[in-house]
Scaffold this motif. Sequence first.
Motif, PDB file in Angstrom:
ATOM      1  N   LEU A 162     -43.392 -19.582  14.198  1.00  0.00           N
ATOM      2  CA  LEU A 162     -43.706 -18.165  14.428  1.00  0.00           C
ATOM      3  C   LEU A 162     -45.130 -18.002  14.972  1.00  0.00           C
ATOM      4  O   LEU A 162     -45.367 -17.190  15.851  1.00  0.00           O
ATOM      5  N   ASP A 163     -46.074 -18.773  14.391  1.00  0.00           N
ATOM      6  CA  ASP A 163     -47.484 -18.509  14.741  1.00  0.00           C
ATOM      7  C   ASP A 163     -48.263 -19.779  15.083  1.00  0.00           C
ATOM      8  O   ASP A 163     -49.489 -19.777  15.046  1.00  0.00           O
ATOM      9  N   SER A 164     -47.543 -20.873  15.413  1.00  0.00           N
ATOM     10  CA  SER A 164     -48.288 -22.089  15.759  1.00  0.00           C
ATOM     11  C   SER A 164     -47.558 -22.906  16.814  1.00  0.00           C
ATOM     12  O   SER A 164     -46.344 -22.794  16.988  1.00  0.00           O
ATOM     13  N   LEU A 165     -48.343 -23.725  17.519  1.00  0.00           N
ATOM     14  CA  LEU A 165     -47.813 -24.688  18.486  1.00  0.00           C
ATOM     15  C   LEU A 165     -48.598 -25.975  18.316  1.00  0.00           C
ATOM     16  O   LEU A 165     -49.792 -25.946  17.982  1.00  0.00           O
TER      17      LEU A 165
ATOM     18  N   LEU B 294     -52.358 -25.487  16.958  1.00  0.00           N
ATOM     19  CA  LEU B 294     -52.947 -24.163  17.169  1.00  0.00           C
ATOM     20  C   LEU B 294     -52.259 -23.185  16.234  1.00  0.00           C
ATOM     21  O   LEU B 294     -51.045 -23.013  16.298  1.00  0.00           O
ATOM     22  N   LYS B 295     -53.038 -22.535  15.377  1.00  0.00           N
ATOM     23  CA  LYS B 295     -52.458 -21.611  14.393  1.00  0.00           C
ATOM     24  C   LYS B 295     -52.845 -20.173  14.734  1.00  0.00           C
ATOM     25  O   LYS B 295     -53.627 -19.933  15.653  1.00  0.00           O
ATOM     26  N   ASN B 296     -52.314 -19.247  13.947  1.00  0.00           N
ATOM     27  CA  ASN B 296     -52.629 -17.813  14.078  1.00  0.00           C
ATOM     28  C   ASN B 296     -52.294 -17.257  15.463  1.00  0.00           C
ATOM     29  O   ASN B 296     -53.008 -16.429  16.004  1.00  0.00           O
TER      30      ASN B 296
ATOM     31  N   THR C  41     -44.251 -15.104  21.681  1.00  0.00           N
ATOM     32  CA  THR C  41     -45.211 -14.848  22.761  1.00  0.00           C
ATOM     33  C   THR C  41     -45.349 -16.090  23.636  1.00  0.00           C
ATOM     34  O   THR C  41     -45.396 -17.212  23.119  1.00  0.00           O
ATOM     35  N   ARG C  42     -45.385 -15.873  24.949  1.00  0.00           N
ATOM     36  CA  ARG C  42     -45.616 -16.978  25.876  1.00  0.00           C
ATOM     37  C   ARG C  42     -47.130 -17.148  26.060  1.00  0.00           C
ATOM     38  O   ARG C  42     -47.859 -16.171  26.240  1.00  0.00           O
ATOM     39  N   TYR C  43     -47.561 -18.397  25.997  1.00  0.00           N
ATOM     40  CA  TYR C  43     -48.981 -18.712  26.206  1.00  0.00           C
ATOM     41  C   TYR C  43     -49.142 -19.663  27.386  1.00  0.00           C
ATOM     42  O   TYR C  43     -48.288 -20.521  27.615  1.00  0.00           O
ATOM     43  N   LYS C  44     -50.221 -19.474  28.095  1.00  0.00           N
ATOM     44  CA  LYS C  44     -50.568 -20.394  29.192  1.00  0.00           C
ATOM     45  C   LYS C  44     -51.780 -21.210  28.757  1.00  0.00           C
ATOM     46  O   LYS C  44     -52.746 -20.665  28.214  1.00  0.00           O
ATOM     47  N   PHE C  45     -51.718 -22.532  28.979  1.00  0.00           N
ATOM     48  CA  PHE C  45     -52.784 -23.448  28.544  1.00  0.00           C
ATOM     49  C   PHE C  45     -53.433 -24.123  29.753  1.00  0.00           C
ATOM     50  O   PHE C  45     -52.752 -24.475  30.720  1.00  0.00           O
ATOM     51  N   TYR C  46     -54.742 -24.282  29.668  1.00  0.00           N
ATOM     52  CA  TYR C  46     -55.511 -25.011  30.693  1.00  0.00           C
ATOM     53  C   TYR C  46     -56.319 -26.074  29.939  1.00  0.00           C
ATOM     54  O   TYR C  46     -57.029 -25.755  28.979  1.00  0.00           O
ATOM     55  N   PHE C  47     -56.220 -27.319  30.389  1.00  0.00           N
ATOM     56  CA  PHE C  47     -56.796 -28.402  29.586  1.00  0.00           C
ATOM     57  C   PHE C  47     -57.516 -29.389  30.499  1.00  0.00           C
ATOM     58  O   PHE C  47     -56.963 -29.833  31.509  1.00  0.00           O
TER      59      PHE C  47
ATOM     60  N   THR D 170     -44.040 -19.234  21.388  1.00  0.00           N
ATOM     61  CA  THR D 170     -43.802 -19.289  19.945  1.00  0.00           C
ATOM     62  C   THR D 170     -42.420 -18.706  19.671  1.00  0.00           C
ATOM     63  O   THR D 170     -41.882 -17.927  20.488  1.00  0.00           O
ATOM     64  N   ILE D 171     -41.835 -19.060  18.528  1.00  0.00           N
ATOM     65  CA  ILE D 171     -40.451 -18.618  18.310  1.00  0.00           C
ATOM     66  C   ILE D 171     -40.405 -17.177  17.789  1.00  0.00           C
ATOM     67  O   ILE D 171     -41.397 -16.630  17.318  1.00  0.00           O
ATOM     68  N   MET D 172     -39.228 -16.597  17.959  1.00  0.00           N
ATOM     69  CA  MET D 172     -39.069 -15.167  17.675  1.00  0.00           C
ATOM     70  C   MET D 172     -38.980 -14.900  16.176  1.00  0.00           C
ATOM     71  O   MET D 172     -39.656 -14.034  15.663  1.00  0.00           O
TER      72      MET D 172
END
Length: 207
Positions: free
Chosen positions: A122-125, A172-174, A179-185, A203-205
């Motif tokens: 729900l709130d982490s990846l 990554l928490k909180n 929600t879809r997130y975009k990452f740059y690394f 993150t899952i629904m």
Amino acid sequence: VPMVAPGNVQVHVINSTLAKVHWDPVPLKTVRGHLQGYKVYYWKVQSLSRRSRRHVEKKILTFRGNKTFGMLPGLEPYSSYKLNVRVVNGKGEGPASPDKVFQTPEGVPSSPSFLKITNPTLDSLTLEWGSPTHPNGVLTSYTLKFQPINNTHELGPLVEIRIPANESSLILKNLNYSTRYKFYFNAQTSVGSGSQITEEAVTIMDE
């Protein structure tokens, strides 16, 4: 063939991929023929970030006429090289000057070799990554930036995290659910930041 090697060979390292080499011309009577130019043989001895030695491929640059300097482009950063110089006439090459050792300074790293995002809740990846194939120096850290993307593809606020160079994963928490997130690394050496790798994950629904 020519009788003597060029003397007083000097190397001036300009940056992490370019060096300039100088030499004294040989006396014309020792050329024993028509002076065609000078050849610089150079090769990488080892990378300073990885101690592995592999098959050494010698590279040759020819500088025509009575030139007494030349540029060596396309060097690899943070590496140890050797070179020597020979004079050339119509018959062939003269003896090599003594090998000269030089080192290139650090450069910026290549992009991390991969970025994998797993275990959505729900709130982490969970993020896992591989170090750059070409560190080009000593890695000092990684930088992760990420931001949410809403349904109309607008980007939300950007969060930036600096990660120690010896880490290879992060939870990554909180985060916001569904929600879809975009990452740059990317990775850093003391010289600066390398090119970045990007990835997206959701993150899952609901549990």
